[in-house]
Design an enzyme around this catalytic site. Structure first.
Site, short mmCIF file in Angstrom:
data_model
loop_
_atom_site.label_atom_id
_atom_site.label_comp_id
_atom_site.label_asym_id
_atom_site.label_seq_id
_atom_site.Cartn_x
_atom_site.Cartn_y
_atom_site.Cartn_z
N LEU A 146 0.78 -1.32 0.00
CA LEU A 146 0.00 -0.08 0.08
C LEU A 146 0.77 1.16 -0.08
O LEU A 146 1.77 1.34 0.53
CB LEU A 146 -0.97 0.11 1.31
CG LEU A 146 -1.96 -1.13 1.42
CD1 LEU A 146 -2.78 -1.08 2.56
CD2 LEU A 146 -2.83 -1.19 0.17
N ASP A 147 0.52 2.48 -0.68
CA ASP A 147 1.17 3.65 -0.65
C ASP A 147 1.16 4.07 0.94
O ASP A 147 0.39 3.71 1.67
CB ASP A 147 0.53 4.54 -1.28
CG ASP A 147 0.15 4.46 -2.82
OD1 ASP A 147 1.19 3.66 -3.32
OD2 ASP A 147 -0.61 4.97 -3.38
N ARG A 148 2.36 5.05 1.21
CA ARG A 148 2.23 5.42 2.56
C ARG A 148 1.09 5.93 3.20
O ARG A 148 0.92 5.55 4.44
CB ARG A 148 3.42 6.30 2.41
CG ARG A 148 3.96 6.74 3.79
CD ARG A 148 4.53 8.19 3.92
NE ARG A 148 4.13 9.23 3.27
CZ ARG A 148 4.60 10.43 3.07
NH1 ARG A 148 6.02 10.62 3.20
NH2 ARG A 148 3.73 11.46 2.39
N THR A 150 -2.02 5.60 2.21
CA THR A 150 -3.15 4.71 2.13
C THR A 150 -3.19 3.82 3.26
O THR A 150 -2.28 3.12 3.61
CB THR A 150 -3.15 3.83 0.77
OG1 THR A 150 -3.21 4.76 -0.31
CG2 THR A 150 -4.29 2.87 0.56
#
Length: 308
Positions: A146-148, A150
């Site tokens: 996951l993106d930082r 998100t």
């Protein structure tokens, strides 16, 4: 005292495997080439009726095949190529855990992996500490990064075999992921965004819709409207970098708080995106499992009555 990390799997050979070699059996049961090589190097890594066996051994009905997986300590693995993966006492919301996998609800603001110049305060560091507290030690293998910023569900494989199986499920889109987002404007009730994504020129971070890019497909359904915003449920048919964020901007409804794709909006301190539901097939039992992560408070503040 640290527990020696081994995972022992046993198979009673039935009709379907009778006459197959061990190598054929392992490949058919999702063991990767690298895992098979490691098993061959491991003392008593492959046993038939408690006796060491070559992978060329032809299996017979009723035989007991034992596979023994051994792990290197997490500190012997690196994510950046220069720094060891160090344990850090960070909050971790465990939604499920057994011998083969760990499912956590990652908070926003926490990177999944260490990166160059940022080798602390990541999910990898937190999971390493969590494992040590349980007297376990295994390398960090996150299946769905996951993106930082998100938040939501992340799956970590606790051994090489579960990593093989879960990675294959990701490639074949058998891990079902549902996201929730808050988008600018009034989105359609439902729809599908089929638009290829490529790296944006002159940047290593941003992506954009580009005919020369990789095919990307996002499905969505709007669950609620409030104050000129839409609360949207999304699920992915493909898994491109920043796919939801890029696609929502492409249709004119960028996510609020998204510094990269909606830089003029500051109503949230991060993009309003949460991985709230996830379903996968257990790598050993074959059972389909379902996981939920509640909507975080910063998103609930905009849609307090929504129950995904």
């Amino acid at each position: 005292m640290m527990v020696d990390m081994k995972r022992i799997l046993t198979y009673t050979i039935g009709d379907s495997a009778d006459g197959r070699t061990i190598l054929q059996f392992l490949k058919e049961n999702h063991y990767s080439h690298s895992v098979i090589v490691q098993l061959k190097k491991t003392k008593n890594g492959i046993l038939v009726n408690d006796t060491w066996a070559y992978v060329s051994h032809v299996l017979k009905k009723g035989e007991l095949l034992t596979v023994r997986l051994e792990e290197l300590p997490a500190q012997e693995h690196t994510d950046t190529g220069t720094h060891p993966l160090l344990p850090e006492r960070l909050p971790i919301d465990v939604r499920y855990e057994d011998e083969d996998l760990l499912v956590v609800n990652k908070p926003s603001g926490m990177p999944t992996h260490p990166s160059f110049g940022h080798d602390h305060h990541t999910l990898a560091n937190a999971v390493t500490y969590h494992a040590l507290r349980r007297q376990e030690d295994y390398p960090f293998r996150c299946i769905n990064r996951l993106d930082r910023d998100t938040s939501g569900l992340a799956v970590i494989a606790k051994n090489a075999y579960s990593s093989c199986c879960l990675s294959e499920q990701m490639r074949e889109r058998r891990i079902q992921r549902t996201y929730y987002a808050i988008a600018e404007g009034i989105t359609p009730k439902n729809g599908t965004i089929d638009a290829p994504i490529a790296r944006q020129k002159d940047t290593i971070l941003a992506r954009t819709v580009d005919p020369s890019g990789d095919r990307a497909v996002t499905h969505f359904q709007t669950l609620a409207y409030q104050n000129g915003l839409s609360f949207v449920m999304l699920w992915l048919e493909t898994g491109r970098t920043h796919q939801i964020r890029v696609h929502m901007r492409h249709i004119g409804h960028p996510l609020i708080g998204d510094f990269l794709y909606h830089p003029t909006d500051s109503r949230m301190g991060r993009q309003a995106l949460h991985a709230g539901k996830l379903s996968l097939i257990h790598p050993v039992t074959g059972q389909r499992l379902y996981f939920l992560a509640p909507l975080p408070e910063d998103m609930l503040a905009f849609f307090p009555a929504v129950i995904p």
